[in-house]
Structures are given as structure tokens and as C-alpha cells.
Write an enzyme that holds these catalytic residues in place. Structure first.
Site, short mmCIF file in Angstrom:
data_model
loop_
_atom_site.label_atom_id
_atom_site.label_comp_id
_atom_site.label_asym_id
_atom_site.label_seq_id
_atom_site.Cartn_x
_atom_site.Cartn_y
_atom_site.Cartn_z
N LYS A 33 0.84 -1.20 0.00
CA LYS A 33 0.00 0.00 0.00
C LYS A 33 0.88 1.25 0.00
O LYS A 33 2.09 1.16 0.24
CB LYS A 33 -0.92 -0.02 1.22
CG LYS A 33 -0.19 -0.02 2.56
CD LYS A 33 -1.14 -0.33 3.71
CE LYS A 33 -0.40 -0.32 5.04
NZ LYS A 33 -1.24 -0.80 6.15
N TYR A 242 18.01 29.25 9.62
CA TYR A 242 16.85 29.98 10.11
C TYR A 242 16.86 30.10 11.63
O TYR A 242 17.20 29.14 12.34
CB TYR A 242 15.56 29.27 9.71
CG TYR A 242 15.14 29.50 8.28
CD1 TYR A 242 14.90 30.79 7.79
CD2 TYR A 242 14.95 28.43 7.42
CE1 TYR A 242 14.48 30.99 6.48
CE2 TYR A 242 14.54 28.61 6.11
CZ TYR A 242 14.31 29.89 5.64
OH TYR A 242 13.90 30.09 4.36
C1 LIG Z 1 -0.55 -1.82 6.80
C2 LIG Z 1 -1.21 -3.11 7.10
C3 LIG Z 1 -0.46 -4.30 7.12
C4 LIG Z 1 1.05 -4.31 7.07
O1 LIG Z 1 1.51 -3.85 8.32
P1 LIG Z 1 3.05 -3.72 8.68
O2 LIG Z 1 3.05 -3.27 10.08
O3 LIG Z 1 3.60 -2.67 7.75
O4 LIG Z 1 3.68 -5.03 8.46
C5 LIG Z 1 -1.16 -5.50 7.25
N1 LIG Z 1 -2.50 -5.52 7.39
C6 LIG Z 1 -3.25 -4.38 7.41
C7 LIG Z 1 -4.72 -4.47 7.58
C8 LIG Z 1 -2.63 -3.14 7.28
O5 LIG Z 1 -3.36 -2.03 7.31
#
Ligand SMILES: *Cc1c(COP(=O)(O)O)cnc(C)c1O
Length: 345
Positions: A33, A242
Site C-alpha cells: 500500500k 533559520y
Molecule cells: C498496513 C497493514 C499491514 C502491514 O503492516 P506492517 O506493520 O507494515 O507489516 C497489514 N494488514 C493491514 C490491515 C494493514 O493495514
């Protein structure tokens, strides 16, 4: 060229997937994702598919388009957000499997795409996505009659092995799914590392693949090198950057390097603990991180190199995240589009 360089080691990504896979007796999928946690979902997906990954997960149906084009027809692509209004065409055209989260989604799916593969996401206590126990009890029979391909849930505290929430969610997941002959999945990276009780039929690691905690044995996947644009001498008492937050305590050499908070090197990083590296030699970041530039104290270097490392094998996304008061996930997914990206492997 003054563009910062982002190097993505796809061989390390594959090695991390294999190492996680070797810890289980079940299938290991890959979560890609948010454009593969910022590294490019298509390239990550392709490398992992070649290595043997057969199932991928994305957050939204739109993310499945580029991934499907990259990995071809064979592997499964599942969508955590399920079947939203307007998703039907994408789910069908790109053969995406929605993880249905509610009765509404279930009805929408059965009406719009009868016979199209789906999974069910159950809430076991995180209260983010998935059907609640009562909802599931009401629809289980009709849902199961349409043969879901997966029953899944997600752990809220898996990065803390001793947290009682883990055992609690495991118990609820058993209560909701025991005796049902459908493959099950509970674990992401953290859950996979909790051990076999949490593995069921499929684990879905994300962050561990990309080299992040809690998978401490991970190989780093991402390195960032920043071109030195300019080097100057300052005398004792001069300030840098800054708001004059840094004052030279001795005659110093300051290198200005290209990349800043617009490149995900967030401003909070400048408050200490993080260095830029010339080879193995650390050089303190001084003054504020600005939008496109960072200033580095290179006084102790004999020769100032053309680039300084910011994300390295030792100063990983987690080290940078800790200094900035965030997590590796946020550093990775914030790196942004301005880098010159090189893919190894
Ligand atoms: C993001 C996510 C994962 C992966 O999680 P990690 O902590 O990055 O391994 C798996 N299942 C769901 C439902 C998620 O939202």
C-alpha cells in the site's frame, strides 16, 4: 545535479521477504500500500512476485491498477478498504479482491459483482476496519455461502510483544473464525514475529519488507545521499540557518546539502541525534532543516565529499524516525517525488 539520490535495493527487499517467510509455515504475502511504502509498488511487487510472492495487499482499489500492470495476471491483489462505491469497475477490470468490512459492503459486492472473489475483514478490537462480532454473526451464513477467499483481522499492538491486547485479539479471532473452512490471516510484520500462534494460513508483512522495525534483522532497503552544494568557513560566534538556532563554538566548515523537509527529511529531525555521513564518519547536522536544504558541520573532515549520506546502512529509517519523534513508516512514506531514484537488483 543538485537532486538528492534515493537508492532502493530490491535485492534487500526480496531478502527481507524470504527471511520473514522462513519464520513461518504459512503463506507470506506482501503489503504494498501507499505505493509500496514509498519505494514504488510496481517495482516492489514485480521483484517479490518473481521471488515467489503470490498475494499482495493494497489500501485502496486505485492502488491496484499500477500494481496489476506491473505484476501481470497471476498473483492475487487484495484491497483492505473493501468494496467502496465507485470501485466496482476497477475491482472487475484489474481483478482485485476486496476485503469486505461491513454489511453495506457485502450487499454492494454481491449485487454489483456476483461470483467475484472477496474476503471478509473482521474487527477483533482495533476498531478501525472490519465487521464487529454482532454484525458477523448476522451475516456469516450468507457470506460463507458465497465462499470468501480469506477471513482476516489486524492487530493493534503487535509491535509490543508483551502487550495483553495481542492475546486478547487472538482469542477473539479464534472465536469469530474457528471451525470455518476458509483461509485465515491475522498477522502483519509485528504479528508474524509474535510466533506461530499468530500465523494462521497467511501473514501479511509490510514494513519488515522495507527494512523497518519491528523486524530488527531486516536489511536496509532505502539509502539517501545528499549532494553538497556549497562549503563555507564560519568563525566562532557566527550562526547558521533559520532563527539562528546554531552558533559556531569554534572556527567551523559548514556544508550545505540538497534535500529538506519537502523531501520527507522532516524538520523535527534537526533537533539532534541525526548525522550526515562521509563514508563511516558522522558529521552533525546543524541549524534548522529547511525546505530544500540542510546544513552540516564538516569541520573534522579532511576532504569534503561530493555527497553526504543521510539514510545509510546504520542510520536507518528507524534511527531517523526516533530522532524526529515518529516511526519508520512515516519517514519512508514521506520521502516524496523529488529524488533521483535508482533501483538495484
Ligand atoms: C498496513 C497493514 C499491514 C502491514 O503492516 P506492517 O506493520 O507494515 O507489516 C497489514 N494488514 C493491514 C490491515 C494493514 O493495514
Amino acid at each position: 545535479m543538485s537532486t538528492a539520490k534515493l537508492t532502493i535495493d530490491l535485492d534487500a527487499l526480496v531478502t527481507n521477504w524470504r527471511s520473514l517467510d522462513a519464520k513461518t509455515n504459512c503463506e507470506t504475502a506482501a503489503v504494498v500500500k501507499a505505493n509500496g511504502y514509498g519505494i514504488d509498488a510496481g517495482r516492489a511487487g514485480k521483484a517479490l512476485a518473481v521471488a515467489g510472492a503470490r498475494n499482495f495487499f493494497v489500501a485502496a482499489a486505485e492502488e491496484g491498477i499500477a500494481l496489476r500492470r506491473a505484476i501481470g495476471e497471476g498473483p492475487g491483489i487484495s484491497v483492505f478498504s473493501g468494496h467502496m462505491e465507485g470501485d466496482t469497475k476497477l475491482l472487475k477490470e484489474f481483478q482485485l479482491t476486496p476485503m469486505l468490512n461491513s454489511l453495506d459492503q457485502l450487499l454492494r459486492h454481491f449485487e454489483a459483482l456476483p461470483g467475484h472473489p472477496f474476503g471478509i475483514q473482521l474487527d477483533t478490537g482495533m476498531n478501525r476496519l472490519g465487521m464487529e462480532a454482532g454484525e458477523w454473526a448476522a451475516v456469516a451464513e450468507i457470506a460463507l455461502s458465497q465462499r470468501p477467499v480469506l477471513l482476516m483481522s489486524h492487530l493493534a499492538c503487535a509491535d509490543e510483544p508483551d502487550h495483553p491486547m495481542n492475546a486478547q485479539q487472538l482469542k477473539v479471532f479464534h472465536e469469530l473464525t474457528d471451525g470455518i473452512e476458509v483461509p485465515r490471516s491475522l498477522a502483519a510484520t509485528g504479528g508474524l514475529l509474535l510466533g506461530q500462534k499468530y500465523h494462521f494460513d497467511l501473514c501479511r508483512p509490510g514494513i519488515g519488507l522495507y527494512g523497518g522495525a519491528p523486524f530488527t534483522e531486516a536489511m536496509p532497503v532505502v539509502t539517501v545521499d545528499l549532494p553538497v552544494i556549497q562549503v563555507r568557513d564560519v568563525v566562532e560566534g557566527e550562526t547558521v540557518g533559520y532563527s539562528n538556532t546554531w552558533t559556531a563554538k569554534r572556527p567551523s566548515r559548514i556544508a550545505t546539502v540538497a534535500a529538506g523537509y519537502a523531501d520527507g527529511l522532516i524538520r523535527a529531525m534537526g533537533s539532534g541525534g541525526i548525522q550526515a555521513f562521509s563514508g563511516q564518519t558522522p558529521c552533525p547536522i546543524v541549524g534548522r532543516v529547511s525546505m530544500d536544504l540542510i546544513t552540516v558541520d564538516v569541520t573534522d573532515l579532511e576532504v569534503v565529499p561530493d555527497t553526504l549520506g543521510l539514510l545509510t546502512e546504520t542510520q536507518t529509517v528507524d534511527v531517523v524516525a526516533e530522532a524526529a519523534g515518529t516511526i519508520g513508516y512515516e519517514i519512508l512514506t514521506s520521502l516524496g517525488q523529488r529524488y533521483a531514484r535508482t533501483y538495484k537488483g
